[in-house]
Enzyme design. Sequence first.
Site, short mmCIF file in Angstrom:
data_model
loop_
_atom_site.label_atom_id
_atom_site.label_comp_id
_atom_site.label_asym_id
_atom_site.label_seq_id
_atom_site.Cartn_x
_atom_site.Cartn_y
_atom_site.Cartn_z
N CYS A 6 0.68 -1.28 -0.01
CA CYS A 6 0.09 0.03 -0.12
C CYS A 6 0.82 1.06 -0.15
CB CYS A 6 -0.82 -0.07 1.14
SG CYS A 6 0.03 0.14 2.98
N CYS A 57 3.39 1.64 2.58
CA CYS A 57 4.93 0.92 2.42
C CYS A 57 5.61 1.88 1.49
CB CYS A 57 4.53 -0.34 1.67
SG CYS A 57 3.32 -1.31 2.53
N ASP A 113 18.28 26.45 -29.57
CA ASP A 113 17.09 26.61 -28.44
C ASP A 113 17.28 26.04 -27.06
OD1 ASP A 113 15.49 27.66 -30.35
OD2 ASP A 113 15.20 25.72 -31.63
N ASP A 167 9.79 28.79 -31.44
CA ASP A 167 10.78 28.87 -32.49
C ASP A 167 10.19 29.08 -33.82
OD1 ASP A 167 13.60 29.15 -33.38
OD2 ASP A 167 13.33 27.22 -34.05
N ASP A 219 13.42 23.09 -31.91
CA ASP A 219 14.15 21.93 -32.56
C ASP A 219 15.72 22.20 -32.63
OD1 ASP A 219 14.05 23.91 -34.52
OD2 ASP A 219 14.30 22.27 -36.20
#
Length: 885
Positions: free
Chosen positions: A11, A14, A652, A442, A648
């Site tokens: 549970c 734990c 960046d 971008d 990309d």
Amino acid sequence: MDKYNITGMSCAACQAHVEKAVGKVPGVESVSVSLLTNSMGVEGSATSEDVIKAVEDAGYGASREAAEEAKSSVNHLEAQEKALEDKESPLLKRRLVSSVVFLVVLMYFSMGHTMLHLSLPKFLDGNHIGITVIQMVLAAIIMFINKKFFVSGWKSVRSGAPNMDTLVAMGSMTSFLWSFYMLMQMTRDVTDGNTKAVMAGMHNLYFESAAMIVTLITVGKLLEALSKGRTTDALKSLMKLAPKTAIIERDGAEVEVPIEEVKIGDIFTVRPGESIPVDGVIIEGGTAIDESALTGESVPIDKLIGDEVSAATINRTGFIRAEATRVGEDTTLSQIIKMVSDAAATKAPIAKIADRVSGVFVPLVIITAVIVTLIWIFAGQPFGYALARGIAVLVVSCPCALGLATPVAIMVGSGLGAKNGILFKTASSLEETGRIQIVALDKTGTITKGEPTVTDIKPAEGVTLAQLINIANALEARSEHPFALAITRYFNENRDEHQLADIEIEDFEAVSGKGIYARLAGAGSKGELFAGSVRYISGIVEVPEEMKREAESLASQGKTPLLFAGGRKLIGMIAVADTVKDDSRSAIADMKRQGLKVVMITGDNERTAETIGKQAGIDYVASGVLPDGKEKLIKELGELGKVAMVGDGINDAPALTQANVGIAIGAGADVAVDAADVVLMNSRLSDVAAAIRLSRATLRNIHENLFWAFFYNILLIPLAAGAYVHFMKGWSMNPMWGAAAMSISSFCVCMNALRLNMFKVHNSHHDKRSKHVIDGAKLNSIIGITAESIESDENPGDDKGKNLHEVKENLKEDIVMEKTMKIEGMMCGHCEATVKKALETLEGVAAAEVSHETGNAVVELKEEVQDDVLQKAVEDKDYKVLSIE
């Protein structure tokens, strides 16, 4: 992050205890335990031996994840798949079947005989002691079958961290011991000849409750295990995609080898219908590749020589030969699996509330059960009744629902994202994406295609379209300029449609800073050909005013007009531009409908940036932003609200890291992907809105789960305690019903999370606008100030203007001098970027501001740099330096 498999957890208590124990180990910086996958991620310098010892000292088992020990081989996928196998359900099924067999017999002797008056063997007629002993034996057998509850419960108590098993064990054992006490009392009554007391004792037995509690909890555990198993289906299905063998070329022959034997540089072959074994690059042949397993894209992608292929994708049409570039855990498939499994291993911030509650939940329930029992005793109720209320409290409470509320939703959400080519690296990124208020995009490669494309073709009077394209291709085929590549690509793609033909030329010459010169082969001076800007060609041949106006119009649209001349007359004009992607406008419209403010960030000049922004439907455009300026702008935008940066390129990466959520286009540079929190495998801008939509749906699901988990416990614990008994006309909860309710609770949480699998990530019909509205005026103000890379002192009375001015002055302290260079030959943004890069790589140059429109480059120097060094750097890139001041 080091990963471990954890055993013995039952549970959320734990989970909290393991995290607390490992967190105390010297060298551990962070630890995250997943109850869903029974795994643990640990960051820091602590040794695995110390970590495992801490887990074992806490009463649980731990081992290094097999995948961590097989990094050099694709076998790590098989190890991970094996680790995710549902080993719990078969054991629970066997326990449940065995328990039910004995429970049916037990219920016959208890309720069947006393309540339904079912017949018993003659020797048991009126033999109350005998019937009770049989019930005790059967209950003991069922409790032994489910001994795991008692073993785990005792271990957790001994380690000082009681868990759910403790509650179950206490409830069942208390029922059994009380019933055993009543049995002893009944034997005393038989000895004393008190028949009425013996009969009364039969109604105070809870042997069937002791057995029913553990059986019903086992039912719940089985349902929970089955539903938890389904939450990892997406991850397991990805693992099953991994090819087991590959056909490679060795000594001139094709050999089938196990996938783990494939090395980088090996040549492998794939026939139609076969899976790509590892990542590679096609060196022979062409085909259509079905990448739906990795990206969710259902349409096969055409692949030719030089194109990349990924492991586990399907070759649909042609035969190909490819060179292996990534194998084992470095393949795209393995990286996707790693991201999804890492997301499951990490913890979302929203889970912290449940974690804090779970850490103290079980002890509070035990204390509550004791208090409830004492209250009923002091209220004058029989001890049996009071004890039943305490037992009901123990078995109805459910810490598991709290512990599972977040991780099951995170697992399903991240798995659904992976199916659609959206990869969330961590649970935190999955949660945070849905809270985004501003999306910064971008331009190049994100909004636009990232490569110049022919947009307009205008033949001169008396010249055919084919003649213009043929001459343009002949001239540009020998140039390496991106615009030249756009024209040659257009020529090759439209050769058949326009009946184009190759033209032989000679004496090719790139005229520095101006254009191109060549002659038709064998045509002498009459075959002279020229290509270049309007200004360059106007100095060679007469350009009609109408053509000049057309060129100006195209330039105002962000396009670059290239003129071509031959035989001392104008042949025509071709315009080239980096065009907006097909889905960019609709994707940006989706983001707006979600209530997001969309900002485009670009280094282009204002005119080009505004044109692209208008085409894409963007209201907020930041132009002239340098790479380091992107990071500063994202930081400024972050003062208004949560920001996602989508990019990309390598430049960046700082901005992706600075943003609350960095989103990388999957086809982008590796460094951008590494810096991002979310990766879009399909390289589609529409997936940004889809990622936000999925994150919001996952957050809603988590809120629903947490509401149910808290509501269940808040409502049913008082009900089990008998708090509503006077309002319910004396009805009180039997401990068996409490166990049944507890069993269903966790199952409901898991099934609610599984509903996410039906969510359509690209369906925008039910999008809701963000509740947090960003002030557009403030946004424009920030863009206007920051986008010029701290070079404007607009609004000097404004605090932000003052702050930026101070930053500027601090930066200027290290600047020795400025030099302005007059440069000829720059025609576009690409030229600007080339000159800028050439100058800024020189030692001593702090920064360079370049404009192709003014023909100037303003160079800021940290130390003295000779003019001839600056001039050489620019002229090495085929531009002409007219002066340096």
